[in-house]
Design an enzyme around this catalytic site. Structure first.
Site, short mmCIF file in Angstrom:
data_model
loop_
_atom_site.label_atom_id
_atom_site.label_comp_id
_atom_site.label_asym_id
_atom_site.label_seq_id
_atom_site.Cartn_x
_atom_site.Cartn_y
_atom_site.Cartn_z
N LYS A 1 3.28 -2.95 -47.16
CA LYS A 1 4.23 -2.93 -46.03
C LYS A 1 3.43 -2.71 -44.76
O LYS A 1 2.33 -2.16 -44.80
CB LYS A 1 5.25 -1.79 -46.19
CG LYS A 1 6.54 -2.02 -45.44
CD LYS A 1 7.51 -2.93 -46.19
CE LYS A 1 8.74 -3.26 -45.37
NZ LYS A 1 9.78 -3.91 -46.18
N ALA B 1 20.11 -8.83 -43.29
CA ALA B 1 20.72 -8.45 -44.57
C ALA B 1 22.24 -8.26 -44.42
O ALA B 1 23.03 -8.87 -45.17
CB ALA B 1 20.06 -7.17 -45.09
N GLY B 2 22.66 -7.44 -43.47
CA GLY B 2 24.08 -7.07 -43.37
C GLY B 2 24.98 -8.20 -42.92
O GLY B 2 26.05 -8.43 -43.50
P1 NAD Z 1 17.36 -6.63 -38.90
O1 NAD Z 1 16.37 -6.23 -37.88
O2 NAD Z 1 17.67 -8.06 -39.08
O3 NAD Z 1 18.72 -5.85 -38.66
C1 NAD Z 1 18.82 -4.46 -38.62
C2 NAD Z 1 20.26 -4.11 -38.33
O4 NAD Z 1 20.46 -2.71 -38.52
C3 NAD Z 1 20.67 -4.41 -36.89
O5 NAD Z 1 21.97 -4.93 -36.87
C4 NAD Z 1 20.63 -3.04 -36.24
O6 NAD Z 1 21.48 -2.94 -35.13
C5 NAD Z 1 21.12 -2.19 -37.39
N1 NAD Z 1 20.77 -0.79 -37.26
C6 NAD Z 1 19.60 -0.24 -36.87
N2 NAD Z 1 19.70 1.09 -36.85
C7 NAD Z 1 20.96 1.37 -37.26
C8 NAD Z 1 21.67 2.57 -37.47
N3 NAD Z 1 21.08 3.75 -37.27
N4 NAD Z 1 22.94 2.49 -37.89
C9 NAD Z 1 23.54 1.32 -38.12
N5 NAD Z 1 22.92 0.14 -37.95
C10 NAD Z 1 21.64 0.18 -37.52
O7 NAD Z 1 16.84 -5.98 -40.27
P2 NAD Z 1 17.14 -6.46 -41.76
O8 NAD Z 1 16.06 -7.36 -42.15
O9 NAD Z 1 18.55 -6.85 -41.91
O10 NAD Z 1 16.87 -5.09 -42.55
C11 NAD Z 1 17.91 -4.14 -42.81
C12 NAD Z 1 17.54 -3.35 -44.04
O11 NAD Z 1 17.35 -4.23 -45.13
C13 NAD Z 1 16.23 -2.56 -43.92
O12 NAD Z 1 16.31 -1.37 -44.67
C14 NAD Z 1 15.22 -3.49 -44.55
O13 NAD Z 1 14.05 -2.82 -44.99
C15 NAD Z 1 16.07 -4.04 -45.68
N6 NAD Z 1 15.57 -5.29 -46.28
C16 NAD Z 1 15.46 -6.43 -45.54
C17 NAD Z 1 14.98 -7.58 -46.15
C18 NAD Z 1 14.87 -8.90 -45.42
O14 NAD Z 1 14.53 -9.90 -46.07
N7 NAD Z 1 15.16 -8.98 -44.14
C19 NAD Z 1 14.61 -7.57 -47.50
C20 NAD Z 1 14.76 -6.39 -48.22
C21 NAD Z 1 15.24 -5.26 -47.60
#
Ligand code: NAD
Length: 419
Positions: A109, A225-226
């Site tokens: 990472k 992700a969300g």
């Molecule tokens: P991203 O940067 O695309 O989005 C992050 C989102 O989280 C944003 O909408 C942001 O506003 C929100 N956020 C940040 N802090 C917050 C808080 N305190 N409360 C509520 N919302 C908050 O990131 P992502 O890639 O979607 O990653 C999100 C999670 O998924 C992380 O834990 C990441 O490690 C995990 N993840 C992502 C991937 C990937 O392929 N992108 C893969 C595996 C795991």
């Protein structure tokens, strides 16, 4: 290496989770100790020319946790609260993630301490290139392959691939994944993390004989992700997503929220809050809503000792890494919640990243349907293996996932003669 500090520390949490699995597996003490620590890490200092002519100094990290099963693999996060222990934890979870879906990779990472929302596109590009100039010496298709994580994007991956190509003197697209399609990206990578989580949810609902059509869900975090879990949850199963949130807060409508208008509102305003036709709520309220499915898709430590008792979701679909602390795990287990643990649930991203590396190596690209089918096979097999382990050992799903993954990494460590 210093032992992690006491206040919430993701790496201390990752070590505790491993310790519990190691005890149950009766792991050889040397193998256990080896797996408690990263094999290697690089700390870098990055001077970046800012738009106003000044130079700002940034700090970053790359951690190679364990490559016994293959090259290190794991994303790069840009966050103002990034710490070396967060990166270590995320690298450890990547090691268990690649093992649980049984792809021939290790775990790594990276991260930069920065607030990307305050940087111009030019500053972001110069920062990303500076990172690769320092960390590039550890990277490569056969060594360590980064990808996007929180606040990093396909565009950032493209700049990084380009900088690395200048360093090498040739294109090596497979040194980084999550790239745009025009630059060696894979079809299906964009929504792979959310899709993998939805495949796990489908399998869990099948096991528990629960109907997903019309089932209520709340999603914390509205990034890659969300937001795509919102889209796919509606498209694939007809879930009724009643609440979503981002770092500025959440929105709630008991009648359900459609994906397109919410995503368009976020694209226009920078947040989901103040969406017409929904009530603003806090992130804390969102987590405690009376829904069947709760999807933490933001950061670590969302579900902890303070709020676990109030969580009402029956399925906890952990798209975020490390959203649930060990104390909360115990509470959720006692309440009978079905947790799909992070490094299983969100493994769709790294699985399609692995497909991207394979396609880059062959310079031959697959149709999206092929990616979807192979992702489904990998995720379904991993889910069933973990579910069966949980039943057999009578443990909760996270511990079961650890038993499967740690066993695989430990076997590789032993076969290499490391311990
Ligand atoms: P991203 O940067 O695309 O989005 C992050 C989102 O989280 C944003 O909408 C942001 O506003 C929100 N956020 C940040 N802090 C917050 C808080 N305190 N409360 C509520 N919302 C908050 O990131 P992502 O890639 O979607 O990653 C999100 C999670 O998924 C992380 O834990 C990441 O490690 C995990 N993840 C992502 C991937 C990937 O392929 N992108 C893969 C595996 C795991």
């Amino acid at each position: 290496m210093d032992t992690p500090q006491k206040a919430f520390n993701p790496f201390a949490m990752a070590q505790r989770q491993l310790d519990e699995a190691a005890a149950l597996l009766q792991l050889d003490p040397a193998v256990h100790e080896l797996l408690r620590w990263p094999l290697r890490e690089l700390h870098v200092t990055l001077p970046v020319k800012m738009d106003d002519g000044s130079t700002k100094i940034f700090h970053g990290y790359r951690v190679q946790y364990n490559d016994a099963r293959g090259p290190n693999k794991g994303g790069i996060r840009y966050h103002s609260a990034e710490t070396i222990d967060t990166v270590r934890a995320l690298a450890a979870w990547m090691t268990w993630k690649t093992a649980v879906v049984d792809i021939p990779l290790g775990g790594g990472k990276g991260g930069i301490v920065c607030d990307p929302k305050t940087l111009s596109p030019g500053e972001l590009e110069r920062l990303s290139r500076a990172y690769i100039r320092q960390v590039g010496r550890m990277l490569g298709l056969e060594k360590d392959v980064p990808a996007p994580d929180v606040y990093t994007t396909p565009q950032i991956m493209a700049w990084m691939a380009d900088e690395y190509a200048f360093m090498q003197g040739y294109n090596e697209f497979g040194m980084i994944t999550g790239k745009p399609l025009a630059l060696g990206g894979s079809a299906g990578r964009g929504d792979a993390t959310a899709r993998g989580g939805m495949i796990c949810l489908r399998e869990a609902a099948r096991e528990l004989q629960v109907e997903l059509k019309g089932a209520t869900a709340a999603i914390q975090g509205y990034g890659n992700a969300g937001s795509l879990a919102h889209k796919l949850g509606r498209e694939l199963f007809g879930l009724k997503i009643v609440a979503v949130s981002d770092s500025r807060g959440g929105i709630h409508n008991p009648e359900g929220l459609d994906y397109e208008p919410v995503a368009a509102h976020k694209a226009r305003t920078g947040s989901v809050i103040d969406f017409p036709g929904a009530r603003n709520i806090t992130n804390e309220e969102l987590l405690e809503l009376d829904v069947l499915i709760l999807v933490p898709a933001a950061l670590e430590n969302a579900i902890n000792a303070d709020n676990a008792g109030q969580i009402r979701g029956k399925f906890i679909v952990e798209l975020a890494n490390g959203p649930t602390t060990p104390e909360a795990d115990r509470v959720l287990h006692e309440k009978g919640a079905y947790v799909i643990p992070d490094f299983l649930c969100n493994a769709g991203g790294v699985t399609v990243s692995y497909f991207e590396m394979v396609q880059n190596a062959y310079n031959y690209y697959w149709e999206e349907e092929v990616v979807h089918t192979r992702l489904d096979q990998k995720m379904t097999t991993a889910f069933r293996t973990v579910h069966a382990m949980a039943q057999q050992k009578k443990v909760h799903n996270r511990l079961a996932a650890y038993l499967v993954a740690v066993n695989r990494v430990a076997e590789a460590v032993r076969l290499r003669g490391w311990a």
